[in-house]
Write a protein that holds these residues in place. Sequence first.
Motif, short mmCIF file in Angstrom:
data_model
loop_
_atom_site.label_atom_id
_atom_site.label_comp_id
_atom_site.label_asym_id
_atom_site.label_seq_id
_atom_site.Cartn_x
_atom_site.Cartn_y
_atom_site.Cartn_z
N ILE B 95 0.76 -1.19 0.02
CA ILE B 95 0.01 -0.03 0.00
C ILE B 95 1.01 1.32 -0.13
O ILE B 95 1.72 1.45 0.91
N PRO B 96 0.78 2.07 -1.18
CA PRO B 96 1.65 3.15 -1.11
C PRO B 96 1.91 3.92 -0.21
O PRO B 96 3.03 4.67 0.06
N ASP B 97 0.76 4.47 0.48
CA ASP B 97 0.51 5.58 1.40
C ASP B 97 1.27 5.04 2.91
O ASP B 97 1.35 5.74 3.75
N LEU B 98 1.58 3.84 3.06
CA LEU B 98 1.97 3.22 4.27
C LEU B 98 3.23 2.88 4.24
O LEU B 98 3.89 2.50 3.06
N SER B 99 4.00 3.09 5.40
CA SER B 99 5.63 2.71 5.50
C SER B 99 5.36 1.02 5.54
O SER B 99 4.32 0.27 5.55
N ILE B 100 6.63 0.62 5.25
CA ILE B 100 6.94 -0.85 5.14
C ILE B 100 6.28 -1.49 6.41
O ILE B 100 5.69 -2.67 6.54
N TYR B 101 6.68 -0.68 7.65
CA TYR B 101 6.12 -1.35 8.83
C TYR B 101 4.66 -1.36 8.94
O TYR B 101 4.19 -2.42 9.34
N ASP B 102 3.88 -0.37 8.56
CA ASP B 102 2.56 -0.24 8.36
C ASP B 102 1.87 -1.38 7.57
O ASP B 102 0.83 -1.91 7.95
N ASN B 103 2.52 -1.43 6.55
CA ASN B 103 2.31 -2.55 5.51
C ASN B 103 2.18 -3.86 6.10
O ASN B 103 1.28 -4.47 5.92
N VAL B 104 3.10 -4.28 7.01
CA VAL B 104 3.16 -5.57 7.51
C VAL B 104 2.08 -5.68 8.58
O VAL B 104 1.69 -6.59 8.91
N ASP B 105 2.04 -4.43 9.28
CA ASP B 105 0.93 -4.38 10.38
C ASP B 105 -0.39 -4.72 9.81
O ASP B 105 -1.29 -5.23 10.50
N VAL B 106 -0.75 -4.57 8.46
CA VAL B 106 -2.15 -4.73 7.94
C VAL B 106 -2.73 -5.84 8.29
O VAL B 106 -3.81 -5.85 8.92
N PRO B 107 -2.35 -6.96 8.02
CA PRO B 107 -3.15 -8.09 8.32
C PRO B 107 -3.27 -8.42 9.67
O PRO B 107 -4.29 -9.03 10.36
N LEU B 108 -2.20 -7.86 10.62
CA LEU B 108 -2.08 -8.22 12.11
C LEU B 108 -3.26 -7.33 12.67
O LEU B 108 -4.03 -7.84 13.54
N CYS B 109 -3.52 -5.99 12.04
CA CYS B 109 -4.56 -5.42 12.70
C CYS B 109 -5.95 -6.09 12.44
O CYS B 109 -6.80 -5.95 13.27
N MET B 135 12.41 -0.13 7.91
CA MET B 135 11.21 -0.35 8.45
C MET B 135 10.13 1.08 8.22
O MET B 135 9.23 0.94 7.98
N ARG B 136 10.82 2.01 8.39
CA ARG B 136 9.98 3.41 7.96
C ARG B 136 10.09 3.89 6.55
O ARG B 136 9.39 5.08 6.38
N HIS B 137 10.57 3.25 5.76
CA HIS B 137 10.51 3.80 4.42
C HIS B 137 9.14 3.33 3.77
O HIS B 137 8.51 2.42 4.29
N LEU B 138 8.98 4.15 2.70
CA LEU B 138 7.67 4.04 1.76
C LEU B 138 8.08 2.82 0.96
O LEU B 138 9.10 2.83 0.39
N PRO B 139 7.14 2.39 0.40
CA PRO B 139 7.35 1.33 -0.84
C PRO B 139 8.24 1.81 -1.83
O PRO B 139 9.02 1.31 -2.44
#
Lengths: 407, 243, 443
Positions: B95-109, B135-139
């Motif tokens: 997801i382009p608007d989310l950082s790598i960290y947040d992307n990984v977080d998506v299914p866990l959420c 982890m804080r980089h954007l895709p």
Amino acid sequence: MSGNIRQVVSALRHNRIGALLVAMQIAITLAVLVNAVFIVKQRMERTSRPTGFDVENVIAIASAGFAQDFDYVTTLREDLAYLRSLPGVIAATASNSVPLGGGVGVMASLAARPNAEVHSLPGGYFEVDEQGIDALGVRLVAGRGFEQSEVEPPADSITARMPKQIIITQAFADELFPNENALGKTVYDSVDTPVTVIGIIEHMQAASADVAYVDRVSLVPRQPSSVPKNFYLVRTEPQQRDVVMRMVEGRMSTSNPDRMISWVRSLEEVRRRAYLADRNMGIFLVTITALLLTLTALSLFGLATFNVNARTKQIGTRRALGARRGDIVRYFLLENWLISTIGVVLGCVLTLAASYWLTRKYGLPRLDLIYLAGGVVGLWVLGQIAAWQPARAAAQVPPAVATRRIA
Amino acid sequence: MIEMRNINKVYRSELVETRALRELSQQVGAGEFVAITGPSGSGKTTLLNIVGLLETFDSGSLHFDGEDVSRLSDDARSRLRNEKIGFIFQSFNLIPDLSIYDNVDVPLCYRGMKAGERHRRITSALELVGLGSRMRHLPSQLSGGQQQRAAIARAIAGDPKLLLADEPTGNLDSVMAGQVLDLLQQINQSGTAIVMVTHDPHLAARAQRSVHVVDGQIAPEESGTLRAPAALAMPEARARETR
Amino acid sequence: MIRLYLRMALKSLGQNPGLTAIMVATVALGIAACVTVITMFHAMSADPIWWKSDRLYAVTLDSWDVNEPPDAARPHLPPPRLTYRDAMHLLESNIPERKTVMYVARTSILSNADRPPIAAEARFTRGDFFPMFDVPFQYGGSWSVADDTNAAPVIVLSKEVNETLFGGDNSVGRIVRWNDREFRIVGVLDTWEPQPKFYDLNRGHFEMPEGAYIPFRWGPQNKVTSASGRCWKPEPLDSYEDILGSECTWQQMWVELPDAATRERMQDLLDTYTTEQRKSGRFQRPQNNRLTNVPQWLIDQGVVQNDNRVLVGLAFAFLAVCLLNVVGLLLAKFLNAAKTIGIRRALGARKGQIFAQYFVEAAVVSTLGAALGLALGALSLKGLSIMYTVDEATRGGYRELLHFDVSSVVVAIALAAVATVVGGFYPAWRAARLPPAVYLKSQ
Ligand SMILES: Nc1ncnc2c1ncn2[C@@H]1O[C@H](COP(=O)(O)OP(=O)(O)OP(=O)(O)O)[C@@H](O)[C@H]1O
Ligand SMILES: [Mg+2]
């Protein structure tokens, strides 16, 4: 959920300007909505103030004599005799002014002591005869009405001394004699003529809705002057008003060639005219506010729809990663709610600023914060409603989009 | 773990009906690493989508851990995807608007996990794929290989039993592709079953087993890996369309 | 090139008809609201005799009660009218090129033997009134200075009164009865509707001018009382002579001063006069004698209502929301095309070309919106004039004001231009600034 909020915030941060534009829109809408509703509410309160007189059943007639040899006294006598003889008429009086409808010499000041000692209070001034109270349909709460013998002939100058008796409204009485019973007391006109309060009426509005003394009114027993015109106030039985009005219009306009009937109006019509500006302002504000709300809702809807379309692949990916339909709906509603909240917070500041400006510059009363609270909740709800359909559409995106769609 | 029996899948559009899968039966055991090969349009993605519960099928049956999934509600399927299945896409789908960290977080959420637990899993998944420092980089700030590794971290963070990968190396060069496959093998060794679609016979060879799909059917196994390059030369041609 | 951009813009707009409709409607609504309110505001505050604004002055003196100002809401202003004796004194002066004092009669009925009488207001004024305010004549003209001096029974009628009483014929020289007295007609006015009615704002700001004009001196000589006036001093007012000698203010005075020098001399005259009067116990308030030009007069007399100012604020808030809306939608739309833009840039499009392409798209939206907004504005003005109509029969009031004039169209076009620039510039700029590589790389 907290992770969800983080994601939404993060997504919004990457579209800061877009979100801010919508938030500003919501802010302005809130400021306009709250202040407009507040103003409209006040106008409505103003226009729905109790009149004290019988609005539904009183007719006002304006008559202007112009001939060189115009015999005013006879005309008055004949007109009143005619009006009182009509079936369905309860009472009729000649008068110098019409409640809420203007007139001639509509204001007179009274003081509780001779003028030298105390400032006088301006109030509405009505010259009526012994049928005046019945013709207006006002309620006498103390004392008595005028006797036929007390009614004076028309005054020959515009600032003649007042007759000896006067009837005043309760509001006038309370201001002239706070904590005292005004009945029987003496009041003084602007040239210190002593006048006795013989009666008190519950309430009656003056000849203009816009004056500060609209509730302070005095009635005196005198026939009005003929210059430039005099008025008749005629009260009819319920439902008889329009019939009587037609009769009067037909007959009086031709009965006397030395004068002209300028107009015949019901007091309902008179009141409508008095509040025309308020009504128009109300219509204007309501229209603009409604348009603004529609526009803001449309724009929230449009933007949400657009966002959903633009993020189809992302939605599919989320679905593939295990988001339920409900999660998707919640995501978009949450996004909308966050934008609304930023807008609403900005809007609160803007609303208070606008209200401050209106108070300072135009003397409007201070905004009641209940309206602001109402507006905030209203816009939140509006935002959620606007985003509801697009959010539902987003939930319908099939998860297979994740593997099939190019962008 | 997965049991498909006589699955048929027909796509209907206004003019044409495409039989993407016909009477397809296949099993995948727990911890297995299966490669799927086949010419373009043969039905590989369709197969993967059906196994991954992204799409429904017309007839046949599909059991996941002994449970018949064709009867499950949409929400239950979502839950199953969320908890037991991980996805890796050819085009990464970060997801382009989310950082790598947040992307990984998506299914866990979506799983409703506690924040601490999520953080632990996200960091360890990203460490595993070698992106601990990004982890804080954007895709958009990562290379293609790094993006795909982030996507793999996202797929495995939830500890799935089954990892589905549709041409995970399709957008990568051969060195990168090798690295990604090393990673997948590593994941497989820790007990996660993997089904991977690929066009590359060398990569398919690294799976325990390889299945060749032609015209929506499983082709005889022994010829699978050998025929793949030839099939590549004639894309779309085999896609049979019937009216 | 522009043709190509136009074609691309139309195609892009057509692909998303719902969004396009929302954007166009938004611009249209914003412009309609603004044009409507601005037309109203413009009509209400416009100087109806701007070409003489630097020559015409209302004369006011503060002769009011020492204890309180004439208008508590505007305590810095003297009363808008003069007392009779002050007016008579100032009228003696020959400093002004033209001058008049005037008032409107309380009762006024005009009749002509063969038609029913009509009520039409009559103004007592000097012959200077007509040239001073550039009043057009259909027949005849103003009366002579001799008529002014002799209080001659002559009269000038408005076009409408002449139409009602004489069927629109040239009635100059004929006799008309005013309040049952005979007057000889010397002139008939042509259409004259200054809005606002700047020379007399005491009884309604947008009333029509009077129906009849009579030499000033005739009025006091025949004890004609005024339709409006204000008094502050408790003093006997039992006879007409009492009123003439009283502190009641009821005379409107206007002068035409050709240059700054005469203006100064006039101001001196006023100040000398009130200083003189002060000695006899009058003019006890701080000296406040004013020569006010028409634009300032309109402001002082509150022609522009508070309500209207609030509405103008509202209309601009509305337009702001509309613009924000359009900018937001355009921005979303353009940024969403990032990938396409990236491809175009990769294929060699320059920043300027991308900008131009999207700016043209925004301009198309604004232009459509402006056209629609004008139509809507015309409709809403129609609705307004119905709303503000008190009587079908009577003219005057707001009704005459609310027509679509050229300036509204100009305003609408200006607003549309602003909307285009504001609404299109930023999104187009953002679109042009997108780095081509990033969006090609990811996804
Ligand atoms: N949504 C759809 N509607 C109609 N037909 C479809 C749809 N999705 C896939 N198909 C068709 O189904 C067939 C199988 O497609 P699938 O995507 O499974 O092929 P694939 O083996 O993954 O090919 P590739 O190697 O090119 O990715 C193709 O003929 C395709 O055209
Ligand atoms: Mg495929």
